[in-house]
Design a protein around this motif. Sequence first.
Motif, PDB file in Angstrom:
ATOM      1  N   ASP A 264       0.785  -1.250   0.059  1.00  0.00           N
ATOM      2  CA  ASP A 264       0.107  -0.010   0.061  1.00  0.00           C
ATOM      3  C   ASP A 264       0.848   1.088   0.085  1.00  0.00           C
ATOM      4  OD1 ASP A 264      -2.349  -1.090  -0.077  1.00  0.00           O
ATOM      5  OD2 ASP A 264      -2.995  -0.850   2.097  1.00  0.00           O
ATOM      6  N   GLY A 265       1.749   1.199   0.943  1.00  0.00           N
ATOM      7  CA  GLY A 265       2.600   2.446   0.983  1.00  0.00           C
ATOM      8  C   GLY A 265       3.518   2.528  -0.315  1.00  0.00           C
ATOM      9  N   ILE A 266       3.882   1.703  -1.218  1.00  0.00           N
ATOM     10  CA  ILE A 266       4.342   2.051  -2.519  1.00  0.00           C
ATOM     11  C   ILE A 266       3.490   2.454  -3.555  1.00  0.00           C
ATOM     12  CG2 ILE A 266       5.610   0.856  -4.463  1.00  0.00           C
ATOM     13  CD1 ILE A 266       6.902  -1.158  -2.449  1.00  0.00           C
ATOM     14  N   ILE A 354      10.263   0.175   7.702  1.00  0.00           N
ATOM     15  CA  ILE A 354      10.379   1.109   6.465  1.00  0.00           C
ATOM     16  C   ILE A 354       8.387   1.436   6.397  1.00  0.00           C
ATOM     17  CG2 ILE A 354       9.956   1.404   3.962  1.00  0.00           C
ATOM     18  CD1 ILE A 354      12.456  -0.515   3.847  1.00  0.00           C
ATOM     19  N   SER A 355       7.773   0.558   6.724  1.00  0.00           N
ATOM     20  CA  SER A 355       6.300   0.910   6.783  1.00  0.00           C
ATOM     21  C   SER A 355       6.078   1.811   7.906  1.00  0.00           C
ATOM     22  CB  SER A 355       5.313  -0.222   6.856  1.00  0.00           C
ATOM     23  OG  SER A 355       5.677  -1.164   5.700  1.00  0.00           O
ATOM     24  N   ILE A 356       6.502   1.573   8.786  1.00  0.00           N
ATOM     25  CA  ILE A 356       6.405   2.396  10.186  1.00  0.00           C
ATOM     26  C   ILE A 356       6.785   3.880   9.991  1.00  0.00           C
ATOM     27  CG2 ILE A 356       7.063   2.932  12.563  1.00  0.00           C
ATOM     28  CD1 ILE A 356       7.008  -0.011  13.028  1.00  0.00           C
ATOM     29  N   LYS A 357       7.869   4.071   9.333  1.00  0.00           N
ATOM     30  CA  LYS A 357       8.667   5.509   9.194  1.00  0.00           C
ATOM     31  C   LYS A 357       7.808   6.142   7.882  1.00  0.00           C
ATOM     32  CE  LYS A 357      12.901   7.782   7.649  1.00  0.00           C
ATOM     33  NZ  LYS A 357      13.938   7.299   7.007  1.00  0.00           N
ATOM     34  N   ASN A 358       7.583   5.477   6.913  1.00  0.00           N
ATOM     35  CA  ASN A 358       6.858   5.946   5.658  1.00  0.00           C
ATOM     36  C   ASN A 358       5.187   6.138   5.339  1.00  0.00           C
ATOM     37  OD1 ASN A 358       9.786   5.529   5.354  1.00  0.00           O
ATOM     38  ND2 ASN A 358       9.332   6.145   3.084  1.00  0.00           N
ATOM     39  N   VAL A 359       4.887   5.146   6.377  1.00  0.00           N
ATOM     40  CA  VAL A 359       3.263   4.825   6.343  1.00  0.00           C
ATOM     41  C   VAL A 359       2.374   5.301   7.618  1.00  0.00           C
ATOM     42  CG1 VAL A 359       1.288   3.436   5.493  1.00  0.00           C
ATOM     43  CG2 VAL A 359       3.464   3.356   4.187  1.00  0.00           C
ATOM     44  N   TYR A 360       2.697   4.496   8.392  1.00  0.00           N
ATOM     45  CA  TYR A 360       2.237   4.664   9.835  1.00  0.00           C
ATOM     46  C   TYR A 360       2.380   6.149  10.409  1.00  0.00           C
ATOM     47  CZ  TYR A 360       2.369  -0.319   9.390  1.00  0.00           C
ATOM     48  OH  TYR A 360       2.184  -1.767   8.806  1.00  0.00           O
ATOM     49  N   ARG A 361       3.440   6.484  10.070  1.00  0.00           N
ATOM     50  CA  ARG A 361       3.711   7.944  10.737  1.00  0.00           C
ATOM     51  C   ARG A 361       3.716   9.043   9.741  1.00  0.00           C
ATOM     52  NH1 ARG A 361       9.019   5.929  14.561  1.00  0.00           N
ATOM     53  NH2 ARG A 361       7.692   4.590  16.147  1.00  0.00           N
ATOM     54  N   SER A 362       2.984   8.857   8.615  1.00  0.00           N
ATOM     55  CA  SER A 362       2.935   9.760   7.749  1.00  0.00           C
ATOM     56  C   SER A 362       2.086  10.748   7.954  1.00  0.00           C
ATOM     57  CB  SER A 362       2.531   9.245   6.032  1.00  0.00           C
ATOM     58  OG  SER A 362       0.992   8.870   6.446  1.00  0.00           O
TER      59      SER A 362
END
Length: 448
Positions: A264-266, A354-362
């Motif tokens: 999803d993030g991509i 990576i998901s935490i940094k770029n998605v969950y904390r967007s």
Amino acid sequence: MANWEQLLSLKRFGDKHKRIRKEQDDTRLGFEVDYDRIVFSSAFRSLQDKTQVIPLSETDFVHTRLTHSLEVSVVGRSLGRNVGKAILKKYPYLAATHGFHFNDFGAIVAAAAIAHDIGNPPFGHSGENAMSDYFKNGAGQRFQSQISKLAYQDLTHFEGNANGFKLLTETRDGSVGGLRLSYATLASFTKYPKASLPHKPTNQIAHKKYGYFSQQADFFDEVARDVGLPTSTHEHGQSYARHPLAFLVEAADDICYTIIDFEDGINLGLIPEDYALEYLSKLINHKIDVDKYAKLNTTKNRVAYLRSLAIGTLIQETVDIFMANETAILNGDFHVDLLSQSRYKAQIKDIINISIKNVYRSQEVMDKEIVGYKVLTSLLHEFTTAVEHQLNGQSTSIDRLILANFLPHFNAEQSPTEDWLIDISSHIAAMTDSEALRTYKKLTGMAL
């Protein structure tokens, strides 16, 4: 030590006679009935408009709780079937004497997995935090002296897993025993077979959270005894060990959110596409068809191809880990999640980070989590205040309007305070993101 014959119990709430596997109609097995009942329930349908990662997202790329649950169920079914084949090979009497089939394992895990998020409130995990915070740090503290310590712990640590068990099993609208799922499915659904207290008594994975509210404790005891869950003794008392298939439900969820949240993030542009090949290829390098991959001309298709291979790898890995530890799992002596024992755990950790940094904390996620926090705490306050005033004989005109418009069938007069507080919390948690937002706008006059 637990035994598979008992663990695969077909019993349902209210049964007067034992259900025998050999007597089941294989065209619609009892465990498959569980799946069907969950899918046709209103609580399951509400998942189509509940946040998985991105709250109130306006793009079709993003998974909701519904699509996530369906995918977890598909992965869970594969895990269950593969483990079932290995179990029946190890214990042939289960098939020869009792009539169990490897599909039974898949059906149980699929049903438990499709329900695994059914109790989660709107706005993702921030919804749980918002509801907990209202009672722990907000105006809901006023109820602490009126209820038991255990019930207050339930409220100040609101848990979607426990609410899921409540929604699946509680008598409501004339349906005695809720959905009346098999005890095997209910036990497999309960990843945390303990009450909210004692809070995290050990570092065991089964004690990370809790699996049922104090309201449902007696019924869970009945389920646990029927399927033969081993008891676990520790310095803070005694609790149950997990049903073995709960480990597979957890693994299916872990596999999906690790790989699919990354996907999803991509697709949302929050994670560069290059990361897909860089990180997922570490799981599947030997499986990639280079020519096929080169012909895929969109990011969505390329990432989907890599995702499918990665999930396949982790399914087989999970089955191998489960069977290598099956005896310890049956004994209640296996206390970690299956993927923590994977040879790919470092790669899995990298993907999650990576998901935490770029998605969950967007910024988008955090902005909408703030909205969710305001919405849910407001609903809790307005609803609990209206009921409280009604019970105290102090209802105002607005209290009566709130009860008539939003809680028309809610009757707290015969309920202890702790019960109606949990019931209101559960009612709000059952709302969709959009329903909660609409209700908030009506209560604040923003809908005019």
